[in-house]
Design a protein around this motif. Structure first.
Motif, mmCIF file in Angstrom:
data_model
loop_
_atom_site.group_PDB
_atom_site.id
_atom_site.type_symbol
_atom_site.label_atom_id
_atom_site.label_comp_id
_atom_site.label_asym_id
_atom_site.label_seq_id
_atom_site.Cartn_x
_atom_site.Cartn_y
_atom_site.Cartn_z
ATOM 1 N N ALA A 1 -65.225 22.710 72.077
ATOM 2 C CA ALA A 1 -66.692 23.023 71.407
ATOM 3 C C ALA A 1 -66.662 22.705 70.054
ATOM 4 O O ALA A 1 -67.781 22.275 69.631
ATOM 5 N N ASN A 2 -65.438 22.721 69.221
ATOM 6 C CA ASN A 2 -65.562 22.777 67.940
ATOM 7 C C ASN A 2 -64.723 21.407 67.092
ATOM 8 O O ASN A 2 -64.885 21.196 66.177
ATOM 9 N N TYR A 3 -64.062 20.780 68.064
ATOM 10 C CA TYR A 3 -63.109 19.666 67.412
ATOM 11 C C TYR A 3 -63.164 18.561 68.386
ATOM 12 O O TYR A 3 -63.534 18.642 69.704
ATOM 13 N N ARG A 4 -62.978 17.281 67.791
ATOM 14 C CA ARG A 4 -62.524 16.201 68.587
ATOM 15 C C ARG A 4 -60.976 16.247 69.010
ATOM 16 O O ARG A 4 -60.482 15.966 68.076
ATOM 17 N N ALA A 5 -60.764 16.668 70.150
ATOM 18 C CA ALA A 5 -59.401 17.269 70.254
ATOM 19 C C ALA A 5 -58.515 16.304 71.356
ATOM 20 O O ALA A 5 -59.215 15.845 72.326
ATOM 21 N N ALA A 6 -57.446 15.943 71.086
ATOM 22 C CA ALA A 6 -56.473 15.322 71.868
ATOM 23 C C ALA A 6 -55.546 16.637 72.496
ATOM 24 O O ALA A 6 -54.730 17.076 71.908
ATOM 25 N N LEU A 7 -55.752 16.912 73.868
ATOM 26 C CA LEU A 7 -55.277 17.967 74.638
ATOM 27 C C LEU A 7 -54.152 17.494 75.166
ATOM 28 O O LEU A 7 -53.864 16.301 75.398
ATOM 29 N N ASN A 8 -53.097 18.483 75.643
ATOM 30 C CA ASN A 8 -52.029 17.991 76.283
ATOM 31 C C ASN A 8 -52.154 18.654 77.696
ATOM 32 O O ASN A 8 -51.096 19.399 77.884
ATOM 33 N N GLY A 9 -53.017 18.009 78.726
ATOM 34 C CA GLY A 9 -53.166 18.771 79.875
ATOM 35 C C GLY A 9 -51.769 18.759 81.000
ATOM 36 O O GLY A 9 -51.696 19.605 81.582
ATOM 37 N N ALA A 10 -50.775 17.730 80.595
ATOM 38 C CA ALA A 10 -49.837 17.644 81.407
ATOM 39 C C ALA A 10 -48.571 18.711 80.863
ATOM 40 O O ALA A 10 -47.563 19.081 81.439
ATOM 41 N N ASP A 11 -48.879 19.195 79.642
ATOM 42 C CA ASP A 11 -47.967 20.241 78.763
ATOM 43 C C ASP A 11 -46.772 19.556 78.696
ATOM 44 O O ASP A 11 -45.708 20.170 78.829
ATOM 45 N N THR A 12 -46.447 18.421 78.314
ATOM 46 C CA THR A 12 -45.143 17.622 78.052
ATOM 47 C C THR A 12 -44.836 18.084 76.591
ATOM 48 O O THR A 12 -45.564 18.493 75.872
ATOM 49 N N VAL A 13 -43.597 18.455 76.540
ATOM 50 C CA VAL A 13 -43.030 18.684 75.181
ATOM 51 C C VAL A 13 -42.720 17.487 74.543
ATOM 52 O O VAL A 13 -42.094 16.536 74.946
ATOM 53 N N TYR A 14 -43.627 17.044 73.546
ATOM 54 C CA TYR A 14 -43.441 15.751 72.941
ATOM 55 C C TYR A 14 -42.210 15.694 71.838
ATOM 56 O O TYR A 14 -41.917 16.541 71.387
ATOM 57 N N SER A 15 -41.666 14.399 71.841
ATOM 58 C CA SER A 15 -40.794 14.381 70.947
ATOM 59 C C SER A 15 -41.355 14.015 69.668
ATOM 60 O O SER A 15 -42.505 14.084 69.329
ATOM 61 N N SER A 16 -40.361 13.891 68.624
ATOM 62 C CA SER A 16 -40.704 13.747 67.073
ATOM 63 C C SER A 16 -41.437 12.367 67.074
ATOM 64 O O SER A 16 -42.568 12.442 66.555
ATOM 65 N N ASN A 17 -40.914 11.381 67.708
ATOM 66 C CA ASN A 17 -41.714 9.941 67.820
ATOM 67 C C ASN A 17 -43.128 10.145 68.064
ATOM 68 O O ASN A 17 -44.036 9.557 67.718
ATOM 69 N N GLU A 18 -43.321 10.799 69.531
ATOM 70 C CA GLU A 18 -44.472 10.915 70.025
ATOM 71 C C GLU A 18 -45.484 11.690 69.168
ATOM 72 O O GLU A 18 -46.692 11.425 69.169
ATOM 73 N N LEU A 19 -44.935 12.886 68.550
ATOM 74 C CA LEU A 19 -45.880 13.566 67.619
ATOM 75 C C LEU A 19 -46.377 12.532 66.526
ATOM 76 O O LEU A 19 -47.648 12.820 66.299
ATOM 77 N N ALA A 20 -45.481 11.907 65.750
ATOM 78 C CA ALA A 20 -45.687 11.109 64.815
ATOM 79 C C ALA A 20 -47.019 10.208 65.259
ATOM 80 O O ALA A 20 -48.002 9.775 64.661
ATOM 81 N N GLN A 21 -46.777 9.646 66.511
ATOM 82 C CA GLN A 21 -47.888 8.607 66.956
ATOM 83 C C GLN A 21 -49.005 9.219 67.419
ATOM 84 O O GLN A 21 -50.087 8.891 67.001
ATOM 85 N N ARG A 22 -48.851 10.386 68.094
ATOM 86 C CA ARG A 22 -50.278 11.054 68.478
ATOM 87 C C ARG A 22 -50.723 11.673 67.133
ATOM 88 O O ARG A 22 -52.177 12.076 67.248
ATOM 89 N N ALA A 23 -50.230 11.754 66.217
ATOM 90 C CA ALA A 23 -51.130 12.411 64.769
ATOM 91 C C ALA A 23 -51.923 11.532 64.204
ATOM 92 O O ALA A 23 -52.543 11.851 63.304
ATOM 93 N N ALA A 24 -51.624 10.330 64.483
ATOM 94 C CA ALA A 24 -52.257 9.161 63.798
ATOM 95 C C ALA A 24 -54.050 9.311 63.628
ATOM 96 O O ALA A 24 -54.388 9.610 64.842
ATOM 97 N N GLY A 25 -54.558 9.227 62.737
ATOM 98 C CA GLY A 25 -55.890 9.639 62.494
ATOM 99 C C GLY A 25 -56.543 10.999 62.681
ATOM 100 O O GLY A 25 -57.633 11.115 62.689
ATOM 101 N N MET A 26 -55.409 11.854 62.934
ATOM 102 C CA MET A 26 -55.765 13.422 63.145
ATOM 103 C C MET A 26 -56.180 13.877 61.862
ATOM 104 O O MET A 26 -55.404 13.540 60.898
ATOM 105 N N ASP A 27 -56.878 15.079 61.733
ATOM 106 C CA ASP A 27 -57.275 15.777 60.641
ATOM 107 C C ASP A 27 -56.330 16.984 60.723
ATOM 108 O O ASP A 27 -56.205 17.768 59.489
ATOM 109 N N ALA A 28 -55.916 17.454 61.837
ATOM 110 C CA ALA A 28 -55.216 18.869 62.090
ATOM 111 C C ALA A 28 -54.286 18.749 63.434
ATOM 112 O O ALA A 28 -54.542 18.014 64.161
ATOM 113 N N ALA A 29 -53.348 19.607 63.482
ATOM 114 C CA ALA A 29 -52.554 19.764 64.595
ATOM 115 C C ALA A 29 -52.406 21.125 64.825
ATOM 116 O O ALA A 29 -51.930 22.088 63.961
#
Ligand code: DGY
Length: 335
Positions: A27-55
């Motif tokens: 309702a309040n954010y443009r969110a990238a959710l993790n429906g699969a509940d994968t534990v992201y690696s550091s590289n994945e986190l850095a990639q997925r954070a691109a363009g984000m305002d918050a995590a």
């Protein structure tokens, strides 16, 4: 895209969160959710954070200085869905002007419940008892074996008398336990409730039939319960840990459980979890849980809501209630 959508901050959510929490996020954010509940690696986190305002992150991800240096300039706040924040290099975040928040208070009761569960389970052999029933090694009731340790009226030493330590003390008083505690500062009498303060951990240990760990994992507390500390406990004491695994020196604890110096341990947290020291699995006197301290539906929803309160305040240009670092001017963070 409507005006509203454009103004909503972009939020990376690193793990699947309870339904009502994800509803509020949508309702309040443009969110990238993790429906699969994968534990992201550091590289994945850095990639997925691109363009984000918050995590909105969890204790399963290590936001160390390296990962923080790879976060985009757009990312202004890390809200962790946990009270513990030893997985975040707060100094590195501060240096980059990234706010960090956590979720205190809302999990104190749930975690104290698990501390008592571990204390009772370790003392009374809930682990080995359950295995006997499941594995059909229970042949007959016996007056003499196996036997556990009485809890009622014993002495409990609490390491770290913050909110969770105090909630554990309240429960333990229901078992007529005498409370001792070691904390950086002495509590006022109203909070102490007759508990005996020890400025030095080593002075408290000989008074502990049970020792329950509730301090944060910091440079000062990592390895705090080492061979010297274990040796200072009375023989047949019981150690309980619901805080962080690395506060305990595994070699010291395992050796004491193997030798019988300690009667038992109840552990919900482990160094390197879920890849715990395999020697624990072979110990019948270790009662082990998979980091369930805050794992009730009510508490996990409350943690999510608390993390979102912090994010909402930040993006409204206000100081979040649970801010952990001093980052600049919150007015500038506003929409
Ligand atoms: C916490 O909130 O710190 C719990 O241990 C979950 O990580």
């Amino acid at each position: 895209m409507g005006r509203d959508a454009i103004r909503k901050p972009k939020l990376l959510v690193t793990r699947k969160l309870p339904g009502p929490v994800e509803e509020r996020i949508r309702a309040n954010y443009r969110a990238a959710l993790n429906g699969a509940d994968t534990v992201y690696s550091s590289n994945e986190l850095a990639q997925r954070a691109a363009g984000m305002d918050a995590a909105l992150i969890c204790a399963t991800e290590r936001f160390d200085a390296d990962l923080i240096s790879r976060l985009p300039q757009t990312l202004r706040i890390l809200a962790t869905f946990s009270v513990g924040y030893d997985h975040i290099d707060v100094a590195a975040a501060t240096a980059r002007g990234i706010a960090v928040t956590n979720t205190p208070d809302v999990l104190s009761d749930a975690t104290a419940d698990v501390a008592m569960l571990l204390l009772l389970g370790a003392a009374r052999g809930a682990g080995w008892g359950e295995r006997m029933v499941r594995e059909q090694t229970w042949k007959a009731w016996s007056p003499t074996a196996p036997l556990g340790v009485e809890v009622t009226g014993k002495r409990l030493g609490i390491v770290g008398m913050g909110r969770i330590g105090q909630a554990t003390a309240r429960r333990a008083r229901g078992f007529a336990m005498t409370i001792h505690y070691h904390n950086r500062t002495r509590l006022e009498a109203a909070l102490e409730q007759g508990a005996v303060f020890h400025a030095a951990l080593q002075d408290m240990l000989p008074h502990c039939d049970f020792l329950s760990i509730h301090c944060a994992s910091t440079d000062a507390t990592r390895g705090l319960i080492d061979a010297r500390a274990v040796a200072a406990l009375p023989d047949s004491a019981i150690v309980v840990n619901t805080a962080r695994g690395d506060i305990v020196d595994d070699d010291a604890l395992i050796e004491a459980l193997q030798s019988g110096k300690l009667a038992a341990a109840g552990l919900d947290v482990f160094a390197g979890e879920p890849d715990i020291d395999p020697r624990y699995r072979a110990l019948d006197n270790a009662f082990l849980l998979p980091h369930l301290g805050s794992a009730t539906a009510e508490t996990r929803i409350a943690m999510g809501m608390r993390a979102l309160d912090n994010l909402d305040m930040y993006f409204a240009g206000r100081r979040p209630g649970d801010i952990l670092n001093d980052v600049a001017d919150f007015q500038k963070a506003g929409p």
